[in-house]
Design an enzyme around this catalytic site. Structure first.
Site, short mmCIF file in Angstrom:
data_model
loop_
_atom_site.label_atom_id
_atom_site.label_comp_id
_atom_site.label_asym_id
_atom_site.label_seq_id
_atom_site.Cartn_x
_atom_site.Cartn_y
_atom_site.Cartn_z
N ASN A 10 15.38 31.97 -35.78
CA ASN A 10 14.53 32.03 -34.59
C ASN A 10 15.43 32.43 -33.43
O ASN A 10 16.19 31.60 -32.92
CB ASN A 10 13.89 30.66 -34.34
CG ASN A 10 13.11 30.65 -33.03
OD1 ASN A 10 12.80 31.69 -32.48
ND2 ASN A 10 12.80 29.45 -32.54
N TRP A 11 15.35 33.69 -33.04
CA TRP A 11 16.23 34.16 -31.96
C TRP A 11 15.79 33.65 -30.59
O TRP A 11 16.49 33.82 -29.61
CB TRP A 11 16.25 35.69 -31.92
CG TRP A 11 16.95 36.36 -33.05
CD1 TRP A 11 17.62 35.77 -34.09
CD2 TRP A 11 17.05 37.78 -33.25
NE1 TRP A 11 18.13 36.74 -34.92
CE2 TRP A 11 17.80 37.98 -34.44
CE3 TRP A 11 16.59 38.88 -32.55
CZ2 TRP A 11 18.09 39.25 -34.92
CZ3 TRP A 11 16.88 40.16 -33.05
CH2 TRP A 11 17.62 40.34 -34.22
N LYS A 12 14.60 33.08 -30.52
CA LYS A 12 14.02 32.68 -29.23
C LYS A 12 14.06 33.88 -28.27
O LYS A 12 13.86 35.00 -28.71
CB LYS A 12 14.76 31.46 -28.66
CG LYS A 12 14.93 30.36 -29.71
CD LYS A 12 15.30 29.06 -29.11
CE LYS A 12 15.68 28.09 -30.22
NZ LYS A 12 15.55 26.71 -29.83
N HIS A 97 5.90 26.14 -32.41
CA HIS A 97 7.27 25.68 -32.10
C HIS A 97 7.19 24.69 -30.94
O HIS A 97 6.36 24.84 -30.04
CB HIS A 97 8.14 26.88 -31.73
CG HIS A 97 9.59 26.54 -31.68
ND1 HIS A 97 10.15 25.89 -30.60
CD2 HIS A 97 10.59 26.71 -32.57
CE1 HIS A 97 11.43 25.70 -30.84
NE2 HIS A 97 11.74 26.19 -32.03
N GLU A 99 8.89 24.37 -28.39
CA GLU A 99 9.01 24.99 -27.05
C GLU A 99 7.67 25.59 -26.62
O GLU A 99 7.33 25.60 -25.44
CB GLU A 99 10.13 26.04 -27.08
CG GLU A 99 11.50 25.36 -27.14
CD GLU A 99 12.59 26.15 -27.83
OE1 GLU A 99 12.45 27.37 -28.02
OE2 GLU A 99 13.61 25.51 -28.21
N GLU A 169 10.76 19.77 -37.43
CA GLU A 169 11.78 19.97 -36.40
C GLU A 169 11.71 18.83 -35.40
O GLU A 169 10.91 18.88 -34.44
CB GLU A 169 11.54 21.29 -35.67
CG GLU A 169 11.63 22.51 -36.55
CD GLU A 169 12.09 23.72 -35.75
OE1 GLU A 169 13.05 24.36 -36.19
OE2 GLU A 169 11.51 24.01 -34.69
N GLY A 175 18.33 22.51 -30.42
CA GLY A 175 19.20 23.07 -29.38
C GLY A 175 20.09 22.05 -28.72
O GLY A 175 20.71 22.33 -27.69
N SER A 215 19.40 22.08 -34.83
CA SER A 215 20.87 22.15 -34.79
C SER A 215 21.51 22.32 -36.17
O SER A 215 22.58 21.76 -36.43
CB SER A 215 21.46 20.94 -34.06
OG SER A 215 21.01 20.93 -32.71
N GLY A 236 17.81 28.09 -34.85
CA GLY A 236 17.86 28.77 -33.57
C GLY A 236 19.28 29.25 -33.26
O GLY A 236 19.70 30.32 -33.70
N GLY A 237 20.02 28.43 -32.52
CA GLY A 237 21.34 28.83 -32.01
C GLY A 237 22.26 29.45 -33.05
O GLY A 237 22.86 30.51 -32.80
C1 PEP Z 1 14.60 26.24 -33.45
O1 PEP Z 1 14.59 27.02 -32.51
O2 PEP Z 1 13.60 26.14 -34.18
C2 PEP Z 1 15.79 25.43 -33.68
C3 PEP Z 1 15.80 24.59 -34.68
O3 PEP Z 1 16.84 25.64 -32.80
P1 PEP Z 1 18.34 25.10 -33.01
O4 PEP Z 1 18.77 25.49 -34.40
O5 PEP Z 1 19.13 25.82 -31.94
O6 PEP Z 1 18.32 23.63 -32.82
#
Ligand code: PEP
Length: 261
Positions: A10-12, A97, A99, A169, A175, A215, A236-237
Site C-alpha cells: 500500500n503505497w498510500k 483502510h 485512514e 490491521e 505506520g 508496521s 505500507g512503509g
Molecule cells: C497500511 O498502510 O496498511 C500499513 C499497514 O502501513 P504500515 O505498514 O506502514 O504500518
C-alpha cells in the site's frame, strides 16, 4: 486446505508516475521468481495506476487501487468507480483502510457496500478491519473487529471465500513502528476465521485469505508469516522501497516452504 499467501503493498499517497515505473520495472522479475508460492499486489495512487496496470498486465503482479466508490458513474465529484479501475488495469482494491475510515469518515456501511460492489465487478477487495489502542486497552478489540467483519459478510451474501481478502490491521500498529506480536496477530486472525466458519461454513473459512497489517518489515515478517492463520501481509512503509518489499515476498515464500516441510 492450503491458501496461497498474498503480499500486498500500500503505497498510500506516495510516488510520481516516473517513480512508479522504476519500482514496477524492478519488482516484476523479482515477483515472477515467487509467483508459484505468493500472490503479489501493489496498491498505488490513482495517478500511477494506469502505468502500473499496463506494465503488470501480463505478469503475476496484481495492480491495485487504494479506494473507490460503489456507484458506477454519476455526480460523485472526485470519486472513481469499479469499472474505471478495471479499465486502467486494476485487479485488486483496498477497502476500508483505517485512514479512509478515520480521515475521510468512511462508515462500516460504506465499507460493506464497497466490498460488495468490488466482488460483483470482479475486483478483489482487501477489506481492512482493526481496533484503536483505546479499544484494545479497554478490552474491546474483538467487539470492534467482529462487528466490522459481520457487516461486510452480511452484505456479501453468496460471495465465495476466494473472492475477498480480509486484512486485520490494528490501528495502533499502522505506520507507528509498533507491531502486534505474532501471537496477537494469530489470535485476532484466528478469531476472524472462526467467525467466518460459524457464519459462512468451512469452505468459505478455509479459502478466504486473512492478512496482517501494521508496521510489517523484513525484520519481523518471518515470525508473523509463520502463524497458522496469517495468509500474508498488507504493507505500507516497508513497501515503498522495492528491495524491502521483495524481502517481504521472500519471507512469505519461506513461510510456504516451511509449512510444506
Ligand atoms: C497500511 O498502510 O496498511 C500499513 C499497514 O502501513 P504500515 O505498514 O506502514 O504500518
Amino acid at each position: 486446505m492450503a491458501r496461497h499467501p498474498m503480499m500486498a503493498a500500500n503505497w498510500k499517497m506516495n510516488k510520481t508516475v516516473r517513480e512508479a515505473e522504476e519500482y514496477t520495472a524492478a519488482l516484476l522479475p523479482r515477483a515472477a521468481d515467487a509467483e508459484e508460492e505468493v500472490d503479489v499486489a501493489v496498491c498505488v495512487p490513482l495517478t500511477c495506476l494506469h502505468e502500473v496496470g499496463r506494465m503488470a498486465e501480463d505478469s503475476a503482479v496484481m495492480a491495485g487501487a487504494q479506494n473507490f466508490y460503489y456507484e458506477d458513474s454519476g455526480a460523485y465529484t472526485g470519486e472513481v468507480s469499479a469499472p474505471m479501475l478495471l479499465d486502467v488495469g486494476a485487479r485488486v482494491v483496498i477497502v476500508g483502510h483505517s485512514e479512509r475510515r478515520e480521515v475521510f469518515g468512511e462508515t462500516d456501511e460504506m465499507v460493506a457496500r464497497k466490498a460488495k460492489r468490488a466482488v460483483e465487478a470482479d475486483l478483489l477487495p482487501i477489506i481492512c478491519v482493526g481496533e484503536t489502542k483505546e479499544e484494545r486497552d479497554a478490552g474491546g478489540m474483538w467487539e470492534k473487529v467482529s462487528d466490522q467483519v459481520r457487516q461486510v459478510i452480511e452484505e456479501l451474501e453468496d460471495a465465495g471465500g476466494e473472492s475477498i481478502v480480509f486484512a486485520y490491521e490494528p490501528i495502533w500498529a499502522i505506520g507507528t513502528g509498533e507491531t502486534a506480536t505474532p501471537e496477537d496477530a494469530q489470535d485476532a486472525i484466528g478469531r476472524i476465521r472462526d467467525l467466518l466458519r460459524e457464519t459462512k461454513g468451512d469452505d468459505f473459512a478455509d479459502t478466504v485469505r486473512i492478512l496482517y497489517g501494521g508496521s510489517v518489515k523484513p525484520e519481523n515478517a518471518a515470525e508473523i508469516m509463520a502463524q497458522k492463520d496469517v495468509d500474508g501481509a498488507l504493507v505500507g512503509g516497508a513497501s515503498l522501497e522495492v528491495e524491502s518489499f521483495v524481502e517481504l515476498i521472500w519471507a512469505a515464500q519461506n513461510a510456504v516452504a516451511q509449512t510444506e516441510n
